[in-house]
Scaffold this active site. Structure first.
Site, PDB file in Angstrom:
ATOM      1  CG  ASN A 156      39.657  41.402  45.236  1.00 14.31           C
ATOM      2  OD1 ASN A 156      39.039  41.964  44.503  1.00 14.31           O
ATOM      3  ND2 ASN A 156      39.432  41.591  46.696  1.00 14.31           N
ATOM      4  CD1 TRP A 157      42.641  43.157  39.350  1.00 15.59           C
ATOM      5  CD2 TRP A 157      42.495  45.169  38.473  1.00 15.59           C
ATOM      6  NE1 TRP A 157      43.601  43.280  38.594  1.00 15.59           N
ATOM      7  CE2 TRP A 157      43.811  44.326  38.048  1.00 15.59           C
ATOM      8  CE3 TRP A 157      42.349  46.506  37.778  1.00 15.59           C
ATOM      9  CZ2 TRP A 157      44.616  45.030  36.827  1.00 15.59           C
ATOM     10  CZ3 TRP A 157      43.260  46.905  36.856  1.00 15.59           C
ATOM     11  CH2 TRP A 157      44.248  46.475  36.669  1.00 15.59           C
ATOM     12  CE  LYS A 158      41.453  44.691  47.884  1.00 13.76           C
ATOM     13  NZ  LYS A 158      41.895  44.978  49.291  1.00 13.76           N
TER      14      LYS A 158
ATOM     15  CG  HIS B 256      37.402  40.712  50.821  1.00 20.67           C
ATOM     16  ND1 HIS B 256      37.607  42.198  51.392  1.00 20.67           N
ATOM     17  CD2 HIS B 256      38.542  40.566  49.913  1.00 20.67           C
ATOM     18  CE1 HIS B 256      39.059  42.322  51.397  1.00 20.67           C
ATOM     19  NE2 HIS B 256      39.582  41.403  50.526  1.00 20.67           N
TER      20      HIS B 256
ATOM     21  CD  GLU C 240      41.956  37.908  51.884  1.00 17.70           C
ATOM     22  OE1 GLU C 240      42.814  38.124  50.955  1.00 17.70           O
ATOM     23  OE2 GLU C 240      40.978  38.461  51.952  1.00 17.70           O
TER      24      GLU C 240
ATOM     25  N   GLY D   8      46.007  44.654  52.764  1.00 20.84           N
ATOM     26  CA  GLY D   8      46.516  46.162  52.692  1.00 20.84           C
ATOM     27  C   GLY D   8      47.444  46.606  53.371  1.00 20.84           C
TER      28      GLY D   8
ATOM     29  N   GLY E 259      45.406  41.345  46.466  1.00 19.33           N
ATOM     30  CA  GLY E 259      44.982  42.758  46.018  1.00 19.33           C
ATOM     31  C   GLY E 259      45.928  43.500  45.343  1.00 19.33           C
TER      32      GLY E 259
HETATM   33  C1  PEP Z   1      42.789  41.392  49.611  1.00 22.46           C
HETATM   34  O1  PEP Z   1      42.109  42.460  49.627  1.00 22.46           O
HETATM   35  O2  PEP Z   1      42.038  40.252  49.802  1.00 22.46           O
HETATM   36  C2  PEP Z   1      44.178  41.302  49.855  1.00 22.46           C
HETATM   37  C3  PEP Z   1      44.752  40.282  50.162  1.00 22.46           C
HETATM   38  O3  PEP Z   1      44.862  42.433  49.693  1.00 22.46           O
HETATM   39  P1  PEP Z   1      46.304  42.802  49.673  1.00 22.46           P
HETATM   40  O4  PEP Z   1      46.873  41.793  48.889  1.00 22.46           O
HETATM   41  O5  PEP Z   1      46.556  44.368  49.044  1.00 22.46           O
HETATM   42  O6  PEP Z   1      46.722  42.698  50.881  1.00 22.46           O
END
Ligand code: PEP
Length: 254
Positions: free
Chosen positions: A9-11, A98, A170, A176, A236
């Site tokens: 997930n590149w956001k 999300h 999640e 993050g 992420g």
């Molecule tokens: C996400 O944003 O779904 C995520 C899991 O981010 P990260 O891997 O950076 O914790």
């Protein structure tokens, strides 16, 4: 879908140049190692055309994902993208719910359930994000929160809603952060989610997968994937750098 299923997930990150370089290196890796799971890259929507031109996309060695979709099909909704538009552009996997959208864009469980319904109508594959806040964890409410987020989907779309779907568990406090949930914590919740959905569908659910997301790196991914009910990852930060992303794919595709 073949597990393990990994979603990058590149956001709101990347430039045309950076993404082209990343995908070129990913293509070389995939051609050489032919990993056995499902790799999905969810770029900012404006850049997804870059994936479509790759031979590994045409050969279904990687898939293109979206980070969001609107909860309407067409009409006066400036700036939005509908499920049928994603389908039209061969974007099969769609992240919904999300926590960043739930918090930053005030998306309720009801809105998320409507998105889920529209995706199913288009035969697209929802990646439904669910999970608890830190306070809800402290208050021992993880199951309650997950049930609430799952039940609204079942009530909206029926007991077989999760056929051909993914739930990404999640924990919001882990996203993050530097602190992933422990493999046994994730296994406990993933097993709970699977059992709950199995019971609700009378054990008739097909092609249903559970991912974990939250601070996944090459350091913790091997132990996480060894757990029975973890079918893959929503990633992420660690999906933004090709060396880290490839390391993770190699570790979970052994
Ligand atoms: C996400 O944003 O779904 C995520 C899991 O981010 P990260 O891997 O950076 O914790």
């Amino acid at each position: 879908m073949i597990k393990p299923i990994i979603v990058g997930n590149w956001k709101l990150n990347g430039t045309k140049k950076k993404i082209k370089k990343f995908l070129k290196l990913l293509s070389l890796f995939v051609k050489k190692y032919n990993p056995k799971g499902t790799i999905i890259i969810s770029l900012p929507i404006i850049y997804t055309y870059i994936i479509k031109n790759l031979s590994i996309f045409k050969k279904k060695k990687i898939f293109s994902g979206a980070q969001n979709v609107d909860n309407h099909v067409l009409g006066s909704f400036t700036g939005e993208i509908s499920p049928n538009m994603l389908n039209d552009m061969m974007i099969k996997y769609v992240i919904i719910g999300h926590s960043e959208r739930r918090f930053n864009h005030k998306e309720t469980n009801h809105i998320v359930a409507n998105k889920f319904r529209l995706l199913k109508q288009e035969n697209l594959i929802p990646i439904l994000c669910i999970g608890e806040t830190k306070q809800e964890k402290v208050d021992n409410r993880i199951e309650e929160v997950c049930i609430k987020q799952i039940d609204i989907i079942l009530n909206t779309c029926g007991t077989h809603a999760f056929d051909n779907s993914i739930i990404a568990y999640e924990p919001i406090w882990a996203i993050g952060s530097q602190n992933s949930a422990t493999p046994s914590e994730v296994q406990y919740v993933a097993q709970f989610i699977r059992q709950y959905i199995n019971i609700k569908s009378n054990y008739k659910i097909k092609n249903f997968f559970i991912q974990y997301g939250g601070a996944v790196t090459n350091k913790n991914v091997s132990e996480l994937i060894s757990k029975e009910d973890i079918d893959g990852f929503l990633i992420g930060r660690s999906s933004l750098e090709i060396t880290e992303f490839i390391k993770i794919i190699k570790l979970i595709n052994i």
